[in-house]
Structures are given as C-alpha cells and as structure tokens.
Design a protein around this motif. Structure first.
Motif, PDB file in Angstrom:
ATOM      1  N   UNK A 252       0.825  -1.222   0.000  1.00  0.00           N
ATOM      2  CA  UNK A 252       0.000   0.000   0.000  1.00  0.00           C
ATOM      3  C   UNK A 252       0.850   1.259   0.000  1.00  0.00           C
ATOM      4  N   UNK A 253       1.845   1.286  -0.908  1.00  0.00           N
ATOM      5  CA  UNK A 253       2.759   2.424  -0.920  1.00  0.00           C
ATOM      6  C   UNK A 253       3.360   2.633  -2.305  1.00  0.00           C
ATOM      7  N   UNK A 254       4.121   3.698  -2.413  1.00  0.00           N
ATOM      8  CA  UNK A 254       4.912   3.982  -3.617  1.00  0.00           C
ATOM      9  C   UNK A 254       6.397   3.774  -3.328  1.00  0.00           C
ATOM     10  N   UNK A 255       6.703   2.933  -2.337  1.00  0.00           N
ATOM     11  CA  UNK A 255       8.066   2.768  -1.822  1.00  0.00           C
ATOM     12  C   UNK A 255       8.640   1.399  -2.173  1.00  0.00           C
ATOM     13  N   UNK A 256       9.915   1.397  -2.578  1.00  0.00           N
ATOM     14  CA  UNK A 256      10.685   0.165  -2.739  1.00  0.00           C
ATOM     15  C   UNK A 256      11.719   0.127  -1.623  1.00  0.00           C
ATOM     16  N   UNK A 257      11.688  -0.922  -0.805  1.00  0.00           N
ATOM     17  CA  UNK A 257      12.678  -1.082   0.262  1.00  0.00           C
ATOM     18  C   UNK A 257      13.856  -1.909  -0.234  1.00  0.00           C
ATOM     19  N   UNK A 258      15.042  -1.569   0.277  1.00  0.00           N
ATOM     20  CA  UNK A 258      16.243  -2.358   0.046  1.00  0.00           C
ATOM     21  C   UNK A 258      16.532  -3.120   1.334  1.00  0.00           C
ATOM     22  N   UNK A 259      16.354  -4.434   1.293  1.00  0.00           N
ATOM     23  CA  UNK A 259      16.457  -5.274   2.482  1.00  0.00           C
ATOM     24  C   UNK A 259      17.780  -6.025   2.468  1.00  0.00           C
ATOM     25  N   UNK A 260      18.524  -5.933   3.570  1.00  0.00           N
ATOM     26  CA  UNK A 260      19.774  -6.678   3.686  1.00  0.00           C
ATOM     27  C   UNK A 260      19.465  -8.172   3.793  1.00  0.00           C
ATOM     28  N   UNK A 261      20.059  -8.982   2.908  1.00  0.00           N
ATOM     29  CA  UNK A 261      19.705 -10.402   2.871  1.00  0.00           C
ATOM     30  C   UNK A 261      20.205 -11.169   4.083  1.00  0.00           C
ATOM     31  N   UNK A 262      21.194 -10.645   4.797  1.00  0.00           N
ATOM     32  CA  UNK A 262      21.723 -11.345   5.974  1.00  0.00           C
ATOM     33  C   UNK A 262      20.889 -11.092   7.218  1.00  0.00           C
ATOM     34  N   UNK A 263      20.274  -9.900   7.322  1.00  0.00           N
ATOM     35  CA  UNK A 263      19.602  -9.512   8.566  1.00  0.00           C
ATOM     36  C   UNK A 263      18.096  -9.293   8.426  1.00  0.00           C
ATOM     37  N   UNK A 264      17.615  -9.038   7.205  1.00  0.00           N
ATOM     38  CA  UNK A 264      16.209  -8.718   7.014  1.00  0.00           C
ATOM     39  C   UNK A 264      15.855  -7.279   7.304  1.00  0.00           C
ATOM     40  N   UNK A 265      16.853  -6.448   7.578  1.00  0.00           N
ATOM     41  CA  UNK A 265      16.627  -5.042   7.894  1.00  0.00           C
ATOM     42  C   UNK A 265      16.528  -4.226   6.604  1.00  0.00           C
ATOM     43  N   UNK A 266      15.536  -3.339   6.511  1.00  0.00           N
ATOM     44  CA  UNK A 266      15.421  -2.419   5.380  1.00  0.00           C
ATOM     45  C   UNK A 266      16.436  -1.298   5.571  1.00  0.00           C
ATOM     46  N   UNK A 267      17.497  -1.320   4.787  1.00  0.00           N
ATOM     47  CA  UNK A 267      18.601  -0.385   4.982  1.00  0.00           C
ATOM     48  C   UNK A 267      18.423   0.913   4.196  1.00  0.00           C
ATOM     49  N   UNK A 268      17.610   0.881   3.136  1.00  0.00           N
ATOM     50  CA  UNK A 268      17.300   2.069   2.347  1.00  0.00           C
ATOM     51  C   UNK A 268      15.896   1.928   1.768  1.00  0.00           C
ATOM     52  N   UNK A 269      15.332   3.055   1.336  1.00  0.00           N
ATOM     53  CA  UNK A 269      14.028   3.050   0.695  1.00  0.00           C
ATOM     54  C   UNK A 269      14.021   4.072  -0.432  1.00  0.00           C
ATOM     55  N   UNK A 270      13.326   3.756  -1.505  1.00  0.00           N
ATOM     56  CA  UNK A 270      13.169   4.662  -2.640  1.00  0.00           C
ATOM     57  C   UNK A 270      11.681   4.902  -2.861  1.00  0.00           C
ATOM     58  N   UNK A 271      11.283   6.160  -2.883  1.00  0.00           N
ATOM     59  CA  UNK A 271       9.888   6.512  -3.091  1.00  0.00           C
ATOM     60  C   UNK A 271       9.741   7.102  -4.491  1.00  0.00           C
ATOM     61  N   UNK A 272       8.941   6.437  -5.345  1.00  0.00           N
ATOM     62  CA  UNK A 272       8.791   6.915  -6.728  1.00  0.00           C
ATOM     63  C   UNK A 272       7.766   8.030  -6.827  1.00  0.00           C
ATOM     64  N   UNK A 273       7.015   8.280  -5.742  1.00  0.00           N
ATOM     65  CA  UNK A 273       6.047   9.364  -5.729  1.00  0.00           C
ATOM     66  C   UNK A 273       4.742   9.008  -6.428  1.00  0.00           C
ATOM     67  N   UNK A 274       3.879   9.999  -6.535  1.00  0.00           N
ATOM     68  CA  UNK A 274       2.574   9.784  -7.146  1.00  0.00           C
ATOM     69  C   UNK A 274       1.547   9.327  -6.132  1.00  0.00           C
ATOM     70  N   UNK A 275       0.344   9.028  -6.624  1.00  0.00           N
ATOM     71  CA  UNK A 275      -0.764   8.672  -5.732  1.00  0.00           C
ATOM     72  C   UNK A 275      -1.185   7.211  -5.845  1.00  0.00           C
ATOM     73  N   UNK A 276      -0.742   6.497  -6.886  1.00  0.00           N
ATOM     74  CA  UNK A 276      -1.138   5.108  -7.065  1.00  0.00           C
ATOM     75  C   UNK A 276      -0.076   4.168  -6.513  1.00  0.00           C
ATOM     76  N   UNK A 277      -0.488   3.182  -5.742  1.00  0.00           N
ATOM     77  CA  UNK A 277       0.447   2.255  -5.120  1.00  0.00           C
ATOM     78  C   UNK A 277       1.130   1.363  -6.156  1.00  0.00           C
ATOM     79  N   UNK A 278       2.373   1.011  -5.881  1.00  0.00           N
ATOM     80  CA  UNK A 278       3.110   0.080  -6.735  1.00  0.00           C
ATOM     81  C   UNK A 278       2.571  -1.340  -6.543  1.00  0.00           C
ATOM     82  N   UNK A 279       2.583  -2.121  -7.622  1.00  0.00           N
ATOM     83  CA  UNK A 279       2.014  -3.470  -7.562  1.00  0.00           C
ATOM     84  C   UNK A 279       2.799  -4.517  -8.334  1.00  0.00           C
TER      85      UNK A 279
END
Length: 341
Positions: A252-279
């Motif tokens: 339910x967002x316009x955000x792509x998270x970058x998740x560290x594969x060793x820990x599962x922690x979202x280390x960065x996020x990119x927001x493409x903007x706009x009003x429609x959620x990414x799918x």
C-alpha cells in the motif's frame, strides 16, 4: 513473459477457452508464430501463467480439471513447432511457470499439491516425481515456480521450505514458524518462486501468497532448521534479489525497500512518488531498478546521487528485460517495450 534474443513469448486465451503461446519480434512486435496449447479448464479462479524459455525451447503448463496426466507442452522457440509433452497430476489447478535448466524441466503441482516433478524437455519423459508430506501442515498446488541451482531444487510448501537434490531426493525441510493456516481447509497457492542469493540463503513470502496480497518476507538458510528472519514490513508484487540485497515493494505504498539479505533489515528506501500504489514485480540491474503500478512504469537510477526516478512511461504492468536491453511491460491491452540501451 519470457524472452530470448529477437523474440518475446507470452500466453493468452481466446473466446473458446483455448490457450496459445505466441512469439513476437522484439524489434517491432510482429508475430513470429502462434502455438495452440489446447482447451483450458474454465473454473472459478483460473488464471494464466506465462511460458518459460531455455535452450531453444518454450514450455507451458495449462489450467486444467482433474487429471493424472495433465500435459506440459514444449515447442521449438524458432518455429513454434511441437517438440514434446511432459505430464503431471493435478486437481483443478491453474499450473505455474516451469523452471527449465538445460534439457531438464522442473515444476510443481500434484492432485493435493506438494509434488515436485522433473522431466526431459527433449523427449517429455519423466525423470522423477517427489511427493512431499509436510510435517508442518502447509501445501501448495498451483502458482509456484521451483528454484534450482547446481545442487538443489527448492520448493516452498508454506509450512516449510523443502530442499531436494537434483535427483528428487529430499535433503531437508526447513520449518516456517510464520505459517498461519494450520488445521484449516484452505486453497493452497503460492504465486512466485523461492529466491536465492547464491550464499545459501533462500527467501519467500511468509505464508501462502496470491497476487494483490501483502505479507512479510522470510529468509531460510541451508545451515538452519528454521527461518532465520522475517521482515518488519509487509510487501507485495514480486521482489528481486541482486547481490546481497533484496528489493521489495512495501504494501500500500509507492516505496521500494532495500532489504539486507543477511539480517532482514530495510537499509534504504526509494519513493517513486505519485498517488497510485506500486504493484508489479521488481526488476533489478547493476545500475537501475524498474517497478510499476497499473498505469506507470518507473526507472530508478542506483548510480546517481539521491537515486532519482530518471524516467517513467505511460504504461504499467508486469515487467521483464530482454537480452537486447528492452524493458517489456505486459498490460491488459498488450505488450509495450522501452529500449534501455
């Protein structure tokens, strides 16, 4: 979709409930050939899964009613000529996307789900069939593509991540403690595939998964008997693993998270903007990420300061990159291509 140099392959149905594979030229979309895969079962919830390409052959599973010998058809990628038929047992399943490796085909189904198959693509002959009795109660009977590496075949049964040898022998079953359907009668589906990072870690959604659903991502290790982490956020679409990072669309967002594969922690996020959620699914390269909603596709430049969205198109849908460097967007009205290089 699937692609090779010069051609893109996709499946579709006509008004008579027959399913076809079509090849079109990458450069201009002209039809190269069309192959009739036969009639499909037109039950409630039936969906189409795409073809797979490897080694000069295109393979497809078709939705079907109950059968002990459902056909998986293999055709010549250059001409569309019939080559072989592999079979599998199923019960009103929509099938999935085959995983071809060299001259072998790997796929999952089963009358009650949780069966993994291997077949010879040249002859169609079955190499092995392994029925999995999941001690953790999960099952998957449609939608899942198995993952394959040099040594193993990976199948997610929702209750566990099952590791098989390339000969079909069961190597280990890794418990998924986040599975929520125990003791219930439910529709066993998992749309997607286990993802591998090349370092012994495997990633899936944390439960049975269908398109439009949102779930955390869980990670497994060949050296552990249980999942090693679960993400703090829920995600949708289809994530991608590239290097030691997992790229996933936050629900339910316009955000792509970058998740560290060793820990599962979202280390960065990119927001493409706009009003429609990414799918969409995520496509990751060394330099860019590509994601979409239902109307727009976005390109994120990972090499530039601030990782900006450097362009967007007026089409959105499922995404794939061809060997020539076209980004192909599959929409309800057809295929659209963007030349990347």
């Amino acid at each position: 979709m699937a692609a090779r140099t010069g051609a893109i392959f996709f499946n579709f149905t006509d008004t008579n409930n027959r399913m076809f594979t079509r090849a079109v030229a990458t450069s201009n979309g002209a039809t190269l050939w069309t192959f009739d895969l036969g009639p499909i079962f037109n039950g409630t919830g039936v969906r189409l899964f795409g073809p797979a390409y490897a080694n000069g052959r295109v393979s497809s599973m078709t939705p079907t009613n109950n059968s002990s010998a459902t056909p998986l058809l293999v055709v010549n990628a250059s001409t569309g000529a019939y080559l072989s038929t592999a079979t599998y047992d199923t019960q009103g399943s929509s099938g999935s996307v085959v995983t071809p490796v060299g001259d072998e085909l790997f796929y999952s189904s089963g009358y009650f789900g949780n069966v993994v198959f291997a077949a010879n693509a040249v002859t169609g002959s079955r190499l092995w069939r392994t029925a999995l009795s999941d001690q953790y109660s999960g099952y998957v009977m449609q939608g899942e593509s198995v993952a394959v590496d040099q040594n193993y075949v990976y199948f997610f049964s929702a209750g566990s991540l099952v590791v098989l040898g390339r000969d079909g022998s069961i190597v280990k079953s890794i418990e998924n403690p986040f599975f929520s359907q125990r003791g219930l009668s439910y529709s066993g589906e998992y749309v997607g595939a286990p993802m591998l990072d090349g370092s012994g870690r495997i990633f899936t959604f944390s439960d049975n998964y269908s398109e439009g659903k949102a779930l955390p991502i869980a990670a497994y290790s060949l050296n552990s008997d249980k999942a090693i982490w679960r993400s703090g956020f829920s995600y949708t679409g289809q994530p991608a693993v590239h290097g030691n990072q997992l790229y996933a669309i936050r629900s339910s967002s316009t955000i792509v998270d970058v998740v560290d594969t060793a820990t599962g922690v979202a280390v960065r996020s990119y927001d493409v903007g706009g009003t429609e959620n990414l799918t969409s699914n995520v496509v990751a390269t060394d330099s860019h990420l590509f994601v979409a909603n239902s109307t727009t596709t976005f390109a994120i430049d990972l090499t530039r300061s601030g990782t900006p969205v450097v362009w967007r198109t007026s089409f959105g849908g499922r995404l794939a990159i061809t060997p020539e460097g076209y980004l192909v967007i599959s929409t309800a009205t057809g295929l659209h291509a963007v030349k990347l290089r």
